[in-house]
Every structure is written in C-alpha cells, then in structure tokens.
Design an enzyme around this catalytic site. Sequence first.
Site, PDB file in Angstrom:
ATOM      1  N   LEU A 101       0.860  -1.180   0.000  1.00  0.00           N
ATOM      2  CA  LEU A 101       0.000   0.000   0.000  1.00  0.00           C
ATOM      3  C   LEU A 101       0.896   1.229   0.000  1.00  0.00           C
ATOM      4  CD1 LEU A 101      -2.702  -0.867   2.722  1.00  0.00           C
ATOM      5  CD2 LEU A 101      -2.964  -0.993   0.233  1.00  0.00           C
ATOM      6  N   ASP A 102       0.381   2.324  -0.552  1.00  0.00           N
ATOM      7  CA  ASP A 102       1.094   3.594  -0.476  1.00  0.00           C
ATOM      8  C   ASP A 102       1.356   3.936   0.988  1.00  0.00           C
ATOM      9  OD1 ASP A 102       0.877   3.828  -3.204  1.00  0.00           O
ATOM     10  OD2 ASP A 102      -0.808   5.235  -3.147  1.00  0.00           O
ATOM     11  N   LYS A 103       2.377   4.702   1.231  1.00  0.00           N
ATOM     12  CA  LYS A 103       2.743   5.087   2.594  1.00  0.00           C
ATOM     13  C   LYS A 103       1.559   5.672   3.360  1.00  0.00           C
ATOM     14  CE  LYS A 103       5.782   8.198   5.213  1.00  0.00           C
ATOM     15  NZ  LYS A 103       6.874   9.196   5.147  1.00  0.00           N
TER      16      LYS A 103
END
Length: 227
Positions: free
Chosen positions: A59-61
């Site tokens: 997942l994106d940060k």
Amino acid sequence: MKKKLNILYEDKNILIINKPAKVLTVATPKEKIHTLYQEVSAYVKKQYPKNKIFIVNRLDKDTSGIVVFAKNEKTKQNLQNNWKEKAKVREYIAVVEGKMKEKEGTIRNYLYEDKTLYVHETNNPKKGELAITHYQVLQKKNKYSLIKIRIETGKKNQIRVHLKGLGHPIIGDKKYGSTKNPIGRLGLHATYLELEITKGNTLKIECPAPKEFYQILEIGKILLKGE
C-alpha cells in the site's frame, strides 16, 4: 512505528496486517528502518530467529489497511505471481472532497507515470496500462463523500488518480489535487480482501476504516462486507 502490530489473520503460511497510515510498507532509499516490513520481520523472528517474511502486496505510505505477508518463499510465489486471480475481491473506503452526483460508477482508462513519478490518465492504450475502478457512494455530508471502491487492477496510485479525474480528490491527497486535510492523513483505507489461499479455500478479511473517516461526515460506522 510505536504501536503494536494490528494482526488481522495469521497461520503457518501467511500473516495479514492492518497497516497504519504514514508508514512505508517496504524500505526506500530514504527510509530503510521504520517500515511495516521491518516490524513484521521482527515479530516473526521473536518466534524463531531463522524465520523469514516476504511481502505479497503493498500500500502507499499514506494509505492504511490490509497488507499480506508470506512466511515462506513458496507461499509468496504462489500468491504474488497469481495475485490478480488469488485476490478475488479488493475493496477500499475513501473520503473525497465534494458531494458526488452519481451513486455509483466505473472508471476505465489507462495510467502512465512521468519522470517526476506523477501518474496520469489517458485513453490511449499504447501510452499507459489498463486501470479499472468501481465506486459506490455510501454517504454525502459536510461537503464530503464517503465511498466504497472495488478495484479490478492494482496500478500505482490508481484510486487516487481516478478520483482526481472525477473532480473528487481524496482528502489529504495534496499530490493529486486535494486542498483539504481535515483528518490529518490521506482518506484512503484498504478495508476488505477475499484471498484464495489454496484451491477452494478463500479467506475473507475485513478491516474497518478508522473512526475519523466517519466522524468527518458525522455518521456512525458502516459495516461493510464484500459482495
């Protein structure tokens, strides 16, 4: 990461975690220590020092929610190499700017990344990779919309770019056009996953969105299950 790992599911082969927002899934050139991978690795090594962990999805940060790890190479290869088929349902909850007019819809186009790492939409199949996002509006209030999203493809920044293209960027997403950040984080959360572990054995994981997603719309939590 200071908080204890939020483990959603664990068996001898896989470990599924609720990733907090503002935490990298894996290391980058700028950050190699404070990552979800390092925390999970430390957790499994406490059980047995020689244990290893393998990342299956990312997942994106700034996105929170469901992240899958494998405890052995065989499981990692089986899930990661067949992710599109194994991950039968992938759903997210998002809070976006504005009140969306359509109750539901599908966004289908092509995405490409430029040299600045910014992802763009295009209708030219030769220029980008196919991206398909389905959305359903759950609630509209206080100049925001709470929506459920199901993705057929998992391209980089796909949901964020598609919602920007609709004129409703995710709150807190300054990169893709948001001018509001009322909850102090990106309003995107991976909430539901149906994952085929072995043939005929599908695991259903639910991970409710953070309470601030609902508080901003002044509503109670909406319990969601995959359809």
